[in-house]
Scaffold this active site. Structure first.
Site, PDB file in Angstrom:
ATOM      1  N   ASP A   1      -3.441   4.348  -1.730  1.00  0.00           N
ATOM      2  CA  ASP A   1      -4.378   4.744  -0.668  1.00  0.00           C
ATOM      3  C   ASP A   1      -4.355   6.256  -0.478  1.00  0.00           C
ATOM      4  OD1 ASP A   1      -5.939   4.796   1.667  1.00  0.00           O
ATOM      5  OD2 ASP A   1      -4.286   4.183   2.955  1.00  0.00           O
ATOM      6  N   LEU A   2      -5.080   6.972  -1.359  1.00  0.00           N
ATOM      7  CA  LEU A   2      -5.102   8.439  -1.257  1.00  0.00           C
ATOM      8  C   LEU A   2      -6.423   8.944  -0.669  1.00  0.00           C
ATOM      9  CD1 LEU A   2      -3.339   9.428  -4.611  1.00  0.00           C
ATOM     10  CD2 LEU A   2      -2.334   9.110  -2.353  1.00  0.00           C
ATOM     11  N   LYS A   3      -7.367   8.046  -0.454  1.00  0.00           N
ATOM     12  CA  LYS A   3      -8.640   8.381   0.212  1.00  0.00           C
ATOM     13  C   LYS A   3      -9.242   9.670  -0.338  1.00  0.00           C
ATOM     14  CE  LYS A   3      -7.441   6.273   4.700  1.00  0.00           C
ATOM     15  NZ  LYS A   3      -6.004   5.981   4.590  1.00  0.00           N
TER      16      LYS A   3
ATOM     17  N   ASN B   1     -17.138  16.246  -9.743  1.00  0.00           N
ATOM     18  CA  ASN B   1     -16.383  16.633 -10.937  1.00  0.00           C
ATOM     19  C   ASN B   1     -14.871  16.512 -10.734  1.00  0.00           C
ATOM     20  OD1 ASN B   1     -16.468  17.772 -13.612  1.00  0.00           O
ATOM     21  ND2 ASN B   1     -15.506  19.577 -12.687  1.00  0.00           N
TER      22      ASN B   1
ATOM     23  N   ASP C   1     -13.956  14.755  -2.529  1.00  0.00           N
ATOM     24  CA  ASP C   1     -14.120  16.110  -3.076  1.00  0.00           C
ATOM     25  C   ASP C   1     -15.436  16.144  -3.858  1.00  0.00           C
ATOM     26  OD1 ASP C   1     -13.565  18.739  -4.120  1.00  0.00           O
ATOM     27  OD2 ASP C   1     -11.428  18.316  -3.903  1.00  0.00           O
TER      28      ASP C   1
ATOM     29  N   LYS D   1       0.844  -1.190   0.000  1.00  0.00           N
ATOM     30  CA  LYS D   1       0.000   0.000   0.000  1.00  0.00           C
ATOM     31  C   LYS D   1       0.878   1.238   0.000  1.00  0.00           C
ATOM     32  CE  LYS D   1      -2.371   1.563   3.744  1.00  0.00           C
ATOM     33  NZ  LYS D   1      -2.165   3.013   3.813  1.00  0.00           N
TER      34      LYS D   1
ATOM     35  N   ARG E   1      -2.776  -6.080  14.109  1.00  0.00           N
ATOM     36  CA  ARG E   1      -1.527  -6.122  14.867  1.00  0.00           C
ATOM     37  C   ARG E   1      -1.146  -7.561  15.170  1.00  0.00           C
ATOM     38  NH1 ARG E   1      -1.229  -1.930  13.575  1.00  0.00           N
ATOM     39  NH2 ARG E   1      -1.229   0.089  14.581  1.00  0.00           N
TER      40      ARG E   1
END
Ligand code: C5P
Length: 228
Positions: A58-60, A66, A63, A31, A177
């Protein structure tokens, strides 16, 4: 349905990332998050791909529709295998993301509630009063309606999502974990073994592998617990 362990490459630069990857003989699913992508850009994607690894970018994104559509059009030119948006951007925004990616697209998934968020913070700071499981499920339903392939959620929420939305709708679960490691900033955490029992499709493991004395051994333990 393929299952895998995704290693979160939360490194500040390309040098540390490549040094880390060079410890491994096997082809990995990794990732690339904001820290690494913002510091190295698309060059690091090419470098990782050249080594034969799969990439979850993974830039999430979150906005207006458009902007999301045009941003996804740009990201679709990268050789990536998975990408994501925030489900809280609404169905219209998620539909725009799918449209922007076009044909032969990578998997696209939506973040439901971050695994660092708990019921108290959600209620007090976001004014969302419903139980967190209900919120996660609603966001997952929205993602499915918009044509997405799955969601990012806690392993604990995976069974509910599969039961309601089907086994083909994938769950990608951080907050994992190895036994004995500290939680850090994560709240809803579990082990790879438990995540398997909870029907996660992909587990995302960062610090339990990257900060281990022997990262390769830690990765193998995750594979052993989650896949075997
Ligand atoms: O080190 P650790 O295993 O906690 O890393 C988890 C990774 O998963 C981080 O890169 C974090 O950004 C990401 N993530 C998360 N919770 C989400 C979505 C992504 O922890 N809901």
């Amino acid at each position: 349905m393929s299952k895998d362990v995704i290693i979160a490459l939360d490194f500040p630069n390309g040098k540390e990332t490549i040094e880390f990857l060079d410890k491994f003989d096997e082809k990995l699913f990794v990732k690339v998050g904001m820290e690494l992508f913002y510091s190295e850009g698309k060059g690091i994607i090419k470098e990782i791909k050249k080594r034969g690894h799969k990439i979850f970018l993974d830039l999430k994104l979150h906005d207006i529709p458009n902007t999301i559509e045009s941003s996804m059009r740009v990201l679709s030119k990268l050789d990536i295998d998975m990408v994501n948006v925030h489900a809280s951007g609404t169905i219209r925004m998620m539909e725009a993301a799918v449209k922007g990616l076009g044909k032969d697209r990578p998997l696209i998934i939506a973040v439901t509630q971050l695994t660092s968020t708990d019921q108290k913070r959600m209620e007090e700071e976001l004014l969302i009063k419903e139980p967190i499981e209900k919120v996660v499920l609603k966001y997952a339903e929205n993602a499915k309606k918009a044509g997405l392939d799955g969601v990012v959620c806690s392993p604990l929420e995976s069974p509910l999502i599969h039961k309601s939305l089907g086994d083909d709708f994938i769950t990608v679960t951080p907050g994992v974990r190895l036994k004995g490691d500290t939680k850090g900033d994560q709240v809803r955490v579990t082990t790879p073994k438990k995540a398997k029992e909870f029907t996660s499709d992909y587990i995302v493991v960062g610090r339990s592998i990257t900060k281990a004395d022997d990262p390769v051994e830690a990765y193998k333990r995750c594979i052993e617990e989650f896949l075997k």
